[in-house]
Scaffold this motif. Structure first.
Motif, mmCIF file in Angstrom:
data_model
loop_
_atom_site.group_PDB
_atom_site.id
_atom_site.type_symbol
_atom_site.label_atom_id
_atom_site.label_comp_id
_atom_site.label_asym_id
_atom_site.label_seq_id
_atom_site.Cartn_x
_atom_site.Cartn_y
_atom_site.Cartn_z
ATOM 1 N N SER A 100 -0.776 -12.064 -3.495
ATOM 2 C CA SER A 100 -1.767 -11.169 -4.102
ATOM 3 C C SER A 100 -2.993 -11.027 -3.215
ATOM 4 C CB SER A 100 -2.226 -11.712 -5.452
ATOM 5 O OG SER A 100 -1.112 -12.024 -6.244
ATOM 6 N N LYS A 101 -3.663 -9.933 -3.441
ATOM 7 C CA LYS A 101 -4.955 -9.732 -2.793
ATOM 8 C C LYS A 101 -5.916 -10.760 -3.385
ATOM 9 C CE LYS A 101 -5.933 -5.399 -1.680
ATOM 10 N NZ LYS A 101 -6.260 -3.981 -1.925
ATOM 11 N N SER A 102 -6.648 -11.474 -2.546
ATOM 12 C CA SER A 102 -7.576 -12.454 -3.113
ATOM 13 C C SER A 102 -8.773 -12.682 -2.201
ATOM 14 C CB SER A 102 -6.866 -13.785 -3.377
ATOM 15 O OG SER A 102 -7.060 -14.669 -2.303
ATOM 16 N N TYR A 134 6.270 -2.489 -4.822
ATOM 17 C CA TYR A 134 7.216 -3.609 -4.727
ATOM 18 C C TYR A 134 8.644 -3.089 -4.904
ATOM 19 C CZ TYR A 134 9.333 -8.184 -5.190
ATOM 20 O OH TYR A 134 10.122 -9.286 -4.990
ATOM 21 N N GLN A 135 8.835 -2.236 -5.904
ATOM 22 C CA GLN A 135 10.174 -1.684 -6.161
ATOM 23 C C GLN A 135 10.678 -0.851 -4.985
ATOM 24 O OE1 GLN A 135 12.141 -2.765 -8.265
ATOM 25 N NE2 GLN A 135 10.525 -3.982 -9.216
ATOM 26 N N SER A 138 0.859 -1.186 0.000
ATOM 27 C CA SER A 138 0.000 0.000 0.000
ATOM 28 C C SER A 138 0.891 1.231 0.000
ATOM 29 C CB SER A 138 -0.893 0.031 1.231
ATOM 30 O OG SER A 138 -0.161 0.510 2.335
ATOM 31 N N TYR A 139 0.271 2.355 -0.201
ATOM 32 C CA TYR A 139 1.034 3.592 -0.255
ATOM 33 C C TYR A 139 1.822 3.821 1.038
ATOM 34 C CZ TYR A 139 2.120 8.476 -1.045
ATOM 35 O OH TYR A 139 2.774 9.653 -1.204
ATOM 36 N N THR A 164 -2.365 -2.647 -10.720
ATOM 37 C CA THR A 164 -2.234 -1.197 -10.651
ATOM 38 C C THR A 164 -0.767 -0.788 -10.783
ATOM 39 O OG1 THR A 164 -1.933 -1.152 -8.266
ATOM 40 C CG2 THR A 164 -4.197 -1.067 -9.067
ATOM 41 N N ILE A 165 -0.557 0.394 -11.306
ATOM 42 C CA ILE A 165 0.798 0.935 -11.418
ATOM 43 C C ILE A 165 1.375 1.126 -10.020
ATOM 44 C CG2 ILE A 165 2.133 2.965 -12.145
ATOM 45 C CD1 ILE A 165 0.262 3.183 -14.514
ATOM 46 N N LEU A 166 0.510 1.562 -9.098
ATOM 47 C CA LEU A 166 0.940 1.763 -7.724
ATOM 48 C C LEU A 166 1.501 0.455 -7.155
ATOM 49 C CD1 LEU A 166 1.072 3.781 -5.382
ATOM 50 C CD2 LEU A 166 -1.172 2.964 -4.655
#
Ligand code: ATP
Ligand code: MG
Length: 255
Positions: free
Chosen positions: A216-218, A199-200, A153-154, A192-194
């Motif tokens: 992943s979100k699932s 991750y980076q 998340s952000y 999403t690009i976010l």
């Protein structure tokens, strides 16, 4: 017999996937033939509920840590899964800190009580609460490794400084051998690009400590606690089952 790997799953941020990771990694390692003990150190008892019928839990980790006359055997419960035992918590664990106030050995209670039994296992996983208090300290004093789930998340990296500072303090004195096993990115949204950016960003901070496997979100993972099953039996063909299987393999490679 070599000492077991003792992995504390910790991050004082709430809802980042600590319990989901502890529960499914425990199952993933047991499926690979390892003898696993899952210790639930969260008074919310979510890990315990995933594997045990709590009506049958008479003694829990609170009793073990506060009463020397409670034998370790009486707080370790077998599960429906071969090779997997659980040491459950109950809501009374929330009062541990006040019960042990003034006790000099308070941070060492879990380590002292587990010591004689740890050789029975290849892996001990410890689920911790979203706080850096006495309960999490007990986990970090016992552990050989820490595994940090970070929610994609952000605000992913918020709070990790405090966590790393606590790890440094524990390494300085009671547990110099404590190592960071890895960081696992959870609740990830690859679309999403976010998501890709985050991750980076996490790799920039933690380098090769970041597991290649991303969880992943699932919806399946979101639902599985309600059915009190690990993902491998709840949704064996799901992407989430494959991800936790992959994470289990990565963990085995690292210890
Ligand atoms: N990959 C995922 N996809 C969707 N939902 C998830 C995923 N991982 C965990 N969840 C859900 O998110 C919530 C928080 O997860 P979890 O309980 O594992 O976090 P936690 O870090 O243990 O929380 P706490 O700090 O409260 O102990 C739970 O409802 C869980 O079912
Ligand atoms: Mg939890």
């Amino acid at each position: 017999m070599p000492n077991p790997a003792i992995v504390a799953v910790a991050n004082q941020k709430g809802g980042v996937g600590k319990t989901t990771t502890a529960v499914n990694l425990a199952a993933g390692l047991a499926r690979r033939g390892r003898k696993v003990l899952l210790i639930d150190l969260d008074p919310q008892s979510n890990s315990s509920i995933s594997y045990l019928d709590m009506r049958e839990v008479h003694f829990s980790v609170y009793d073990l840590l506060t009463d020397r006359s409670v034998p370790l055997d009486s707080v370790i419960y077998p599960t429906a899964y071969q090779g997997l035992h659980v040491l459950p918590s109950r809501i009374n664990l929330a009062k541990l800190e006040s019960t042990l106030i003034g006790e000099l050995d308070a941070p060492f209670r879990l380590k002292d009580r587990i010591e004689t039994h740890k050789q029975n296992y290849d892996f001990i996983l410890v689920d911790t609460p979203p706080a850096l208090g006495l309960i999490t300290i007990n986990a970090l004093v016992l552990a050989t490794h820490i595994l940090v789930p970070i929610q994609s998340s952000y605000f992913a990296l918020e709070g990790t400084d405090d966590l790393l500072e606590t790890v440094q303090k524990i390494k300085a004195r009671p547990n110099p051998g404590l190592q960071i096993l890895g960081v696992v990115v959870t609740l990830h949204d690859r679309r999403t690009i976010l998501g890709k950016d985050i991750y980076q960003q996490i790799v920039k901070v933690f380098g090769n400590k970041v597991f290649k496997t991303v969880i992943s979100k699932s919806v399946r993972l979101e639902e599985s606690p309600a059915y009190r099953e690990p993902i491998f039996t709840f949704a064996p063909k799901s992407k989430s089952a494959a991800e936790y299987e992959k994470l289990s393999r990565e963990v085995l490679k690292r210890v």
